[in-house]
Design a protein around this motif. Structure first.
Motif, PDB file in Angstrom:
ATOM      1  N   ASN A  86     -64.187 -56.362  13.463  1.00 37.80           N
ATOM      2  CA  ASN A  86     -63.920 -57.382  14.477  1.00 37.80           C
ATOM      3  C   ASN A  86     -65.200 -57.973  15.055  1.00 37.80           C
ATOM      4  N   TYR A  95     -74.333 -53.464  18.953  1.00 33.89           N
ATOM      5  CA  TYR A  95     -73.338 -52.599  19.623  1.00 33.89           C
ATOM      6  C   TYR A  95     -73.954 -51.439  20.415  1.00 33.89           C
TER       7      TYR A  95
ATOM      8  N   VAL B 175     -65.147 -47.586  23.663  1.00 32.61           N
ATOM      9  CA  VAL B 175     -64.636 -47.568  22.291  1.00 32.61           C
ATOM     10  C   VAL B 175     -63.206 -48.102  22.266  1.00 32.61           C
ATOM     11  N   THR B 178     -63.385 -51.968  22.990  1.00 34.39           N
ATOM     12  CA  THR B 178     -64.115 -52.848  22.060  1.00 34.39           C
ATOM     13  C   THR B 178     -63.744 -52.610  20.595  1.00 34.39           C
ATOM     14  N   ILE B 179     -63.171 -51.463  20.281  1.00 32.61           N
ATOM     15  CA  ILE B 179     -62.838 -51.175  18.882  1.00 32.61           C
ATOM     16  C   ILE B 179     -61.317 -51.026  18.695  1.00 32.61           C
ATOM     17  N   PRO B 182     -59.053 -54.283  19.974  1.00 34.10           N
ATOM     18  CA  PRO B 182     -59.198 -55.478  19.132  1.00 34.10           C
ATOM     19  C   PRO B 182     -58.654 -55.276  17.713  1.00 34.10           C
ATOM     20  N   LEU B 183     -58.821 -54.080  17.174  1.00 38.29           N
ATOM     21  CA  LEU B 183     -58.382 -53.872  15.797  1.00 38.29           C
ATOM     22  C   LEU B 183     -56.873 -53.638  15.702  1.00 38.29           C
TER      23      LEU B 183
END
Lengths: 350, 262
Positions: A86, A95, B175, B178-179, B182-183
């Motif tokens: 993403n 990051y 995490v 942001t990870i 979104p995924l």
């Protein structure tokens, strides 16, 4: 600097059994083992992603076994790079810097520097999804380096790459190491170990069975597993001499071997498989150009046949069938000729 | 392959029947409603008011309860804990019990003399016969759709990416934001749409907790029982049209999201 002490762990089919080793600051340490030997699990234990069952991880003398993952300061590069789909390349590298709440300017400067170092400065705006395998690994390296890790952990970083890309990435890894980066690299490929390692640890069945410099490990394998797994009992360092064409000479002390190579002259290693060497009572008239007279110094039963060590000035290991060993009467002290073709020698640049 | 032809024909025929079964009744009421009747109903104050009420209560139910449900979905996808299967089964209960039964249960839960009812009334919120009650009823019957969709979405995010992010110095909360989110976003968004659509269409639970103010499903039922089919039909057609319109718009928007994510 980084010390692993008696780590034991059971995790599904993987098992680590009292694994211990130490890595010095600035060292390039390669953990060599077959797939399923638990080496990737071990890296995740060091990174804190899998809790250690027993034993400890020490960084600069301080125990970090129970430390939070995000506070450890060891950067792990996964086998398939694990880039965030993403985010684009820039955002991936930024990051860890964003996580540390660095200023925008500082992040931008740092990302560009790392991208230049790893050779991905042309890719910063690209999506990570359609990068090639080599590009992904470089981005993952840049991202891990942004963390300024005390120790960089690499999980089979070259396994998905073709020969040319491997060569390029190896140079990059060497460069990082020369800049002082401590690296632990796990692989199943002995060539990677030869080419990169200052020290090697061989891992078998979840335990480190031998560690030392590449020549210590390859020339004096301490177990049959190590010998078989590395597959290269005949591993010598020396100099590739200049010469015309691809027919060249390689010198170890005052012994010269013929070999085929298009590499430029210089320091390096040669490897001969013990199975490729022929023993005979007198000098054989054959197509083999490497012929030496030597003395049998050892005769050891091997898993398949017999292994004989012949001293020709250097000690060369030869594997042959029990029948041949019997008919030649290879007792210790016997004089014998060994021969092998130039193409049986493999040169590896230092 | 020729041996399979009769089977293929049979399957096509059966598929056609099922499709017809869904489309025919809908087409029937549309054909029975004239455009002038449609416009008249759509602009009628009571109808427009109830449609608006239905839309915003279901949307608010989705947002309020959905936001709380998302971290829970992540836990269901990632963590192992005792009685996890029981917890998963509990989440599906609102799907398998009748709406009216759910309504009765909620009524006891939010009534004026219940704990929640007393807390509510001390803050000036009255559930029964009011919009907060409608929202609670809608959320109760529709929340499993979001939780299940989001859980599947989180489960599909490679755990390795979350590990990599942690290793790169991000806190677990970072995490997650942001990870993980979104995924898993596509699945979460489609879960939101499903939850919203389900809440909007709920009749049984809503009618028991709050007959008034009238959501459109209640209004349709009221018109049908008081005045008959021909009087209930135009409202039905208008409501179905609004639902379909929103459904298509949201689907389009979310598929644009998906394409942008590729």
């Amino acid at each position: 600097m980084l010390a692993i002490e008696k780590i034991s762990l059971r995790l599904g089919q993987f098992e680590l059994n009292r694994v211990s080793f130490e890595v010095e600051k600035g060292e390039y340490f390669v953990l060599l083992g077959m797939s399923g030997s638990g080496k990737s699990v071990l890296l995740q234990v060091i990174a804190g992603l899998i809790p250690a069952g027993e034993g400890g991880v020490f960084l600069n003398g301080r125990e970090i076994t129970g430390e939070k993952v995000q506070k450890r300061g060891v950067g792990l590069v996964f086998q398939d790079a694990a880039l965030f789909p993403n985010m684009n390349v820039y955002e991936n590298i930024a990051y860890p810097l964003k996580a540390r709440k660095r200023g925008r300017r500082e992040i931008e400067k740092e990302v560009h520097e790392l991208a230049r170092l790893t050779g991905v400065d042309q890719l910063l705006k690209r999506s990570t999804v359609n990068l090639s395998g080599g590009e992904k690994q470089r981005v993952a390296l840049a991202r891990a380096l942004a963390l300024k890790p005390e120790c960089l952990l690499l999980d089979e970083p070259l396994s998905s790459l073709d020969a040319q890309l491997r060569h390029e990435l190896r140079s990059l890894l060497r460069k990082l190491n020369h800049n002082g980066q401590t690296i632990i690299h796990v692989t199943h490929d002995y060539e990677e170990a030869v080419l990169l390692a200052q020290r090697i640890g061989v891992i078998e069945g979840g335990t480190v069975v031998q560690q030392g410099t590449p020549s210590e490990v390859f020339q004096h394998p301490r177990s049959e597993f190590v010998a078989r797994f590395t597959g290269i009992r005949n591993f010598f360092s020396g100099t590739l001499l200049d010469g015309a064409g691809t027919s060249r000479k390689f010198r170890i002390n005052d012994i010269e071997f013929f070999l085929l190579s298009d590499e430029p002259p210089g320091e390096g290693f040669i490897v001969v498989r013990a199975e490729d060497i022929i023993l005979s009572e007198s000098m054989a008239r054959s197509s083999a150009v490497n012929n030496f007279r030597g003395v049998v110094t050892e005769r050891i039963p091997a898993r398949m046949g017999t292994e004989v060590v012949v001293d020709i000035g250097i000690r060369m290991a030869v594997v042959l069938s029990d029948e041949s060993a019997g008919s030649l009467g290879l007792e210790e002290g016997r004089e014998i000729w060994i021969s092998f073709k130039a193409s049986a020698l493999k040169f590896i640049r230092k | 392959m020729t041996g399979f032809q009769p089977m293929k024909l049979l399957f096509l025929f059966l598929g056609g029947l099922v499709l017809l079964f869904i489309v025919a009744p809908l087409a029937g009421i549309y054909l029975a409603t004239s455009p002038s009747e449609f416009m008249e109903t759509a602009t009628h104050r009571e109808v427009a008011g109830s449609i608006w009420l239905t839309l915003w209560t279901s949307m608010l139910a989705t947002v309020l309860f959905g936001v709380a449900a998302i971290p829970f979905s992540w836990i269901l996808a990632r963590r192992k804990f005792p009685l996890k299967r029981v917890v998963s089964a509990i989440i599906d209960i609102p799907i398998v019990i009748p709406g009216s039964a759910a309504g009765i249960a909620i009524l006891g839960f939010v009534a004026r003399d219940s704990v929640l009812g007393r807390i509510g009334s001390s803050m000036g919120i009255s559930f029964v016969g009011n919009t907060p009650g409608i929202i609670v009823a809608m959320a109760f019957v529709s929340i499993p759709f979001l939780i299940n969709a989001a859980r599947d979405g989180f489960a599909a995010v490679p755990e390795k990416l979350e590990k990599a992010a942690l290793n790169l110095g991000a806190s677990p909360a970072r995490v997650f934001l942001t990870i993980s989110i979104p995924l898993a976003w596509r699945a979460i968004l489609s879960g939101f749409i499903m939850m919203w659509a389900r809440g909007m269409s709920e009749f049984g639970a809503v009618v028991i907790v709050a007959y008034h103010p009238m959501t459109t499903p209640v209004l349709i039922w009221e018109r049908f029982t008081s005045y008959g089919l021909s009087y209930a039909r135009p409202v039905t057609v208008v409501f179905i049209t609004v639902c379909l319109l929103f459904f298509v718009i949201l689907r389009t928007v979310s598929s644009k999201f998906e394409n942008a994510g590729d």
